[in-house]
Design an enzyme around this catalytic site. Structure first.
Site, PDB file in Angstrom:
ATOM      1  N   ARG A 183       5.210  -2.422  -3.206  1.00 38.24           N
ATOM      2  CA  ARG A 183       4.976  -0.991  -2.399  1.00 38.24           C
ATOM      3  C   ARG A 183       4.984  -1.219  -0.587  1.00 38.24           C
ATOM      4  NH1 ARG A 183       2.594   2.689  -6.479  1.00 38.24           N
ATOM      5  NH2 ARG A 183       1.670   3.905  -4.571  1.00 38.24           N
ATOM      6  N   TYR A 230       6.982   0.611   1.944  1.00 39.91           N
ATOM      7  CA  TYR A 230       6.577   2.029   2.298  1.00 39.91           C
ATOM      8  C   TYR A 230       5.213   1.919   2.946  1.00 39.91           C
ATOM      9  CZ  TYR A 230       5.470   6.904   1.696  1.00 39.91           C
ATOM     10  OH  TYR A 230       5.161   8.409   2.123  1.00 39.91           O
ATOM     11  N   ASP A 231       4.213   1.174   2.395  1.00 42.52           N
ATOM     12  CA  ASP A 231       2.856   1.158   2.762  1.00 42.52           C
ATOM     13  C   ASP A 231       2.649   0.686   4.250  1.00 42.52           C
ATOM     14  OD1 ASP A 231       2.447   1.702   0.299  1.00 42.52           O
ATOM     15  OD2 ASP A 231       0.969   0.265  -0.313  1.00 42.52           O
ATOM     16  N   ASN A 237      -1.383  13.034  -2.056  1.00 41.45           N
ATOM     17  CA  ASN A 237      -0.558  13.642  -3.126  1.00 41.45           C
ATOM     18  C   ASN A 237      -0.292  15.226  -3.061  1.00 41.45           C
ATOM     19  OD1 ASN A 237      -1.860  11.119  -4.248  1.00 41.45           O
ATOM     20  ND2 ASN A 237      -0.374  11.619  -5.902  1.00 41.45           N
ATOM     21  N   ARG A 241       7.238  10.789  -9.614  1.00 45.49           N
ATOM     22  CA  ARG A 241       6.038  11.343  -9.251  1.00 45.49           C
ATOM     23  C   ARG A 241       5.313  12.002 -10.541  1.00 45.49           C
ATOM     24  NH1 ARG A 241       5.631  13.237  -2.885  1.00 45.49           N
ATOM     25  NH2 ARG A 241       7.786  12.516  -2.451  1.00 45.49           N
ATOM     26  N   VAL A 254       3.453  14.469 -11.026  1.00 43.46           N
ATOM     27  CA  VAL A 254       3.139  15.964 -11.596  1.00 43.46           C
ATOM     28  C   VAL A 254       4.480  16.337 -11.954  1.00 43.46           C
ATOM     29  CG1 VAL A 254       3.175  18.260 -10.219  1.00 43.46           C
ATOM     30  CG2 VAL A 254       1.409  16.607  -9.833  1.00 43.46           C
ATOM     31  N   ASP A 290      -0.783  -0.349  -7.760  1.00 45.76           N
ATOM     32  CA  ASP A 290      -0.859   1.118  -8.149  1.00 45.76           C
ATOM     33  C   ASP A 290      -2.335   1.397  -8.024  1.00 45.76           C
ATOM     34  OD1 ASP A 290       0.405   3.706  -9.197  1.00 45.76           O
ATOM     35  OD2 ASP A 290      -1.251   3.734 -10.525  1.00 45.76           O
ATOM     36  N   PRO A 291      -2.939   2.257  -6.906  1.00 47.71           N
ATOM     37  CA  PRO A 291      -4.184   2.556  -6.836  1.00 47.71           C
ATOM     38  C   PRO A 291      -4.826   3.346  -7.731  1.00 47.71           C
ATOM     39  CG  PRO A 291      -2.680   3.442  -4.883  1.00 47.71           C
ATOM     40  CD  PRO A 291      -1.859   3.203  -6.325  1.00 47.71           C
ATOM     41  N   GLN A 304      -7.798   4.830  -7.427  1.00 51.36           N
ATOM     42  CA  GLN A 304      -8.477   6.052  -6.955  1.00 51.36           C
ATOM     43  C   GLN A 304      -7.868   6.569  -5.772  1.00 51.36           C
ATOM     44  OE1 GLN A 304     -12.603   4.432  -6.690  1.00 51.36           O
ATOM     45  NE2 GLN A 304     -13.338   6.428  -7.799  1.00 51.36           N
TER      46      GLN A 304
END
Length: 311
Positions: free
Chosen positions: A140, A143-144, A172, A184, A186, A271-272, A274
């Site tokens: 990641r 991007y990060d 988000n 994503r 959603v 992957d986070p 929280q």
């Protein structure tokens, strides 16, 4: 005003262009259409105050403008990991080119940064002073770290060249015009539910996210651009109401009346666990507070996907 929106044919960019046109501004929408689509801006092309230009921000742009919203960059893991070198170039070279343009034209410039600068956070909720926990060599990182470097450039241009900057960290966001294949959570869940497919949850579903409806996010973005001179950010813009991924899936099943089953797969690398914004600064400086409840926003998004996917 003459306003440049990079990434203007994308999910957020198209909503921003629409809102700015309602305010009577002239909009130059720039996009290389890697993840943005003409479909998102089709309804704007007949507006005499709207102009579309196909252009990649990794190359300089020579135009005369008053304000710049720099949104250009693929923002979902599927898209930004497809060509990670190009993703980093878009964030870094794009920032350099747009800041150079702002310096020359004395334009005010806003950077659409991201909550991903916090990585997999060790504090919760995340405040702007938190410096993050990011793996600089992970999948990641393009991007990060690209977005972190863009923030560095923005503040260096402000200190060195007195460029009038605004930096927002977007959490988000969801709503109509999300890319159906962006991976994503959603859009994934809604499309799977509408098609009656299994809903794929990575991990055990206990990881949390805070979901901001697109209209609220755009209001916050414009409020930041119009905030007092000398206030640069960075500032969190998002919805602080927190939901587990499992709760999101259950909400979508209920709203779509779908009989899809939940299946669980391993959590991707870095992957986070929280993600929740502390928006105290946005409340204080911008009088920003999201208005759209999750179920209300999900219903609008479900209706959009029903229509576009002809379901």
């Amino acid at each position: 005003m003459k306003i440049l929106v990079t990434g203007g044919a994308g999910f957020l960019g198209s909503h921003l262009c629409e809102k700015l046109l309602q305010n009577g501004d002239e909009i130059l929408c720039v996009d290389n259409l890697f993840t943005g689509t003409r479909q998102n801006i089709l309804h704007l092309l007949s507006n005499p105050n709207f102009e579309f230009m196909r252009h990649d921000v990794t190359f300089p742009l020579y135009v005369e403008i008053d304000e710049i919203y720099n949104l250009a960059c693929p923002a979902s893991p599927i898209h930004y990991q497809f060509d990670p070198v190009q993703t980093t170039k878009t964030s870094v070279m794009g920032a350099i080119n747009m800041l150079g343009l702002a310096k020359r034209t004395k334009a005010k410039i806003l950077q659409a940064s991201t909550s991903e600068v916090y990585g997999d956070p060790e504090i919760h909720p995340q405040i702007e002073s938190y410096r993050g926990c990011v793996n600089p060599i992970g999948i990641r990182a393009c991007y990060d770290e690209g977005k972190r470097c863009a923030e560095t450039l923005f503040f260096d241009y402000q200190r060195q060249h007195n460029v009038n900057i605004k930096v927002m960290r977007i959490f988000n966001t969801y709503g109509p015009r999300m890319h159906p294949n962006d991976g994503r959570v959603v859009s994934n869940f809604i499309i799977q539910a509408l098609k009656g497919e299994d809903i794929t949850i990575y991990g055990d579903g206990s990881q949390s996210r805070s979901f901001c409806y697109v209209d609220d996010l755009i209001d916050g973005m414009i409020a930041l651009m119009n905030s007092k001179d000398g206030f640069y950010g960075p500032i969190n813009i998002g919805n602080p109401n927190e939901f587990s991924i499992l709760e999101l899936a259950q909400n979508i099943l209920e709203l779509t009346k779908s009989k899809s089953k939940l299946i669980f797969k391993p959590l991707p690398q870095d992957d986070p666990k929280q993600r929740k914004p502390d928006i105290s600064l946005a409340k204080k400086e911008l009088n920003f507070e999201p208005k759209t409840e999750l179920k209300e926003g999900l219903l609008k998004t479900i209706q959009y996907f029903k229509k576009t996917l002809d379901l």
